[in-house]
Design a protein around this motif. Structure first.
Motif, mmCIF file in Angstrom:
data_model
loop_
_atom_site.group_PDB
_atom_site.id
_atom_site.type_symbol
_atom_site.label_atom_id
_atom_site.label_comp_id
_atom_site.label_asym_id
_atom_site.label_seq_id
_atom_site.Cartn_x
_atom_site.Cartn_y
_atom_site.Cartn_z
ATOM 1 N N ILE A 146 -6.808 -1.067 -4.666
ATOM 2 C CA ILE A 146 -8.058 -1.001 -3.912
ATOM 3 C C ILE A 146 -8.012 0.188 -2.963
ATOM 4 C CG2 ILE A 146 -9.542 -2.171 -2.250
ATOM 5 C CD1 ILE A 146 -8.627 -4.813 -3.386
ATOM 6 N N SER A 147 -9.088 0.981 -2.965
ATOM 7 C CA SER A 147 -9.168 2.153 -2.090
ATOM 8 C C SER A 147 -10.508 2.170 -1.375
ATOM 9 C CB SER A 147 -8.992 3.443 -2.897
ATOM 10 O OG SER A 147 -7.740 3.454 -3.561
ATOM 11 N N ASN B 248 -8.617 -0.836 -11.052
ATOM 12 C CA ASN B 248 -8.675 0.190 -10.019
ATOM 13 C C ASN B 248 -10.044 0.079 -9.371
ATOM 14 O OD1 ASN B 248 -7.714 2.457 -8.524
ATOM 15 N ND2 ASN B 248 -9.071 3.774 -9.728
ATOM 16 N N ILE B 249 -10.067 -0.308 -8.100
ATOM 17 C CA ILE B 249 -11.327 -0.582 -7.397
ATOM 18 C C ILE B 249 -11.466 0.403 -6.243
ATOM 19 C CG2 ILE B 249 -12.652 -2.303 -6.112
ATOM 20 C CD1 ILE B 249 -10.987 -4.461 -7.529
ATOM 21 N N ASN B 250 -12.643 0.999 -6.136
ATOM 22 C CA ASN B 250 -12.908 1.951 -5.054
ATOM 23 C C ASN B 250 -14.173 1.556 -4.305
ATOM 24 O OD1 ASN B 250 -11.082 4.596 -5.118
ATOM 25 N ND2 ASN B 250 -11.318 3.850 -7.219
ATOM 26 N N ASN C 115 0.846 -1.189 0.000
ATOM 27 C CA ASN C 115 0.000 0.000 0.000
ATOM 28 C C ASN C 115 0.884 1.243 0.000
ATOM 29 O OD1 ASN C 115 0.900 0.450 2.645
ATOM 30 N ND2 ASN C 115 -1.028 -0.089 3.615
ATOM 31 N N ASP C 116 0.288 2.404 0.183
ATOM 32 C CA ASP C 116 1.106 3.620 0.330
ATOM 33 C C ASP C 116 0.889 4.284 1.679
ATOM 34 O OD1 ASP C 116 -1.341 4.920 0.093
ATOM 35 O OD2 ASP C 116 -0.788 6.114 -1.653
ATOM 36 N N ALA D 207 -5.876 -1.848 1.117
ATOM 37 C CA ALA D 207 -6.838 -0.824 0.711
ATOM 38 C C ALA D 207 -6.426 0.544 1.255
ATOM 39 C CB ALA D 207 -8.234 -1.179 1.214
ATOM 40 N N ASN D 208 -6.396 1.511 0.345
ATOM 41 C CA ASN D 208 -6.002 2.859 0.709
ATOM 42 C C ASN D 208 -7.020 3.495 1.649
ATOM 43 O OD1 ASN D 208 -4.053 5.060 0.138
ATOM 44 N ND2 ASN D 208 -5.888 6.122 -0.525
#
Length: 316
Positions: free
Chosen positions: A171-172, A216-218, A31-32, A139-140
């Protein structure tokens, strides 16, 4: 709409999908944001599901670092403790998180932490030249939608994995999942369901995703008890609508910062943009390709252009 019900279209060709029995995947999780509630919950759930999982994350929150790599830095020891006490000051600049097995930290950018997981930890845990089935970035803590993905460390990790030919999903979740173990557990359940759906519908080559493409999943904002597994799903596009319009702001005291305006009104043409759909409560799925290469039509345009402007052009 469930992911396994989707026919994925890439470059105008529908990829035939076949069902294979689900098995243990080799998953690298990154992740970040660092050692967060979301990271811990997803790691625990995917391990519970029977997958082989290693996690490697930045020591500190590195949101907005995109594809940044600190080429000139030599990693030695930590001058301060990592986020959520993942490691104390004075510890090595990279290593295993305190009290955890197969969860690691790196005092660097998101991609540096992912590289550590791919290049060092995975061979140590799974043997030389391991087959990595999936990279999950997230997940972000906060959605990554629209043009903001260009600076997203979450999406940057997924892009880096794709550059190595590894299937990847970014994922976010909403910012309200920060340090919230109850919501993180819901995020993990939803993530587990998505991985199971990907496993149940793979392409003819046994890949979880089309070669060279990622997701890209939100997740939309939800509260505890909202039963995240029942949220509706929607196929979306990055599009042009931005919920957050970033801008460089010079303040009256002479300082400056990156701020943003919040947009609330989308046009009819932007109805399928992910920034619009997640605000309406959808879990959004946007297909993204690796890198910046243009599609077939764009390449043909370039060949014609180059042939017109130069007799010396090799436009093959």
């Amino acid at each position: 709409m469930q992911l396994k019900q989707l026919a994925v279209m890439v470059s105008g060709v529908i990829l035939t999908q076949v069902s294979l029995s689900a098995g243990a995947l080799n998953i690298v999780l990154s992740n970040d944001d660092g050692y967060t509630s979301n990271l811990k919950a997803i790691y625990a759930k995917l391990t519970e599901d029977g997958h082989n999982v290693i996690a490697s994350v930045p020591c500190q929150n590195q949101s907005g670092k995109g594809g940044s790599i600190n080429f000139s830095d030599t990693l030695t020891t930590l001058t301060e403790a990592c986020l959520n006490d993942a490691a104390p000051a004075g510890a090595p600049a990279f290593g295993e998180v305190n009290g955890e097995e197969n969860i690691y930290y790196v005092n660097g950018t998101p991609i540096m932490s992912l590289m550590y997981g791919l290049d060092v930890v995975a061979p140590q845990v799974w043997g030389a030249n391991p087959k990595i089935d999936l990279v999950i970035s997230g997940a972000n803590e906060g959605q990554n939608v629209g043009s903001i993905v260009n600076s997203s460390g979450t999406v940057g990790n997924a892009q880096f994995a794709l550059s190595r030919g590894i299937p990847a999903v970014a994922i976010s979740a909403d910012a309200n999942t920060t340090n919230n173990d109850e919501l993180a557990a819901e995020v993990a359940l939803l993530t587990s369901k998505i991985i199971k759906d990907l496993e149940s519908k793979v392409d003819s080559q046994g890949r979880l995703l089309p070669e060279g493409y990622g997701l890209n999943i939100n997740y939309p904002m939800f509260e505890a008890g909202d039963r995240a597994l029942e949220l509706p799903w929607k196929v979306t596009q990055f599009g042009t609508f931005n919920a957050y319009n970033l801008k460089f702001t010079v303040n009256q005291n002479g300082s400056a910062n990156i701020g943003f305006d919040i947009s609330s009104t989308a046009t009819e043409d932007q109805a399928n943009d992910e920034s619009v759909a997640y605000q309406k409560g959808f879990v959004t799925f946007t297909m993204m390709q690796h890198g910046f290469e243009g599609n077939a039509a764009a390449k043909e345009w370039l060949k014609v252009y180059m042939n017109d402007v130069s007799s010396k052009t090799d436009a093959q």
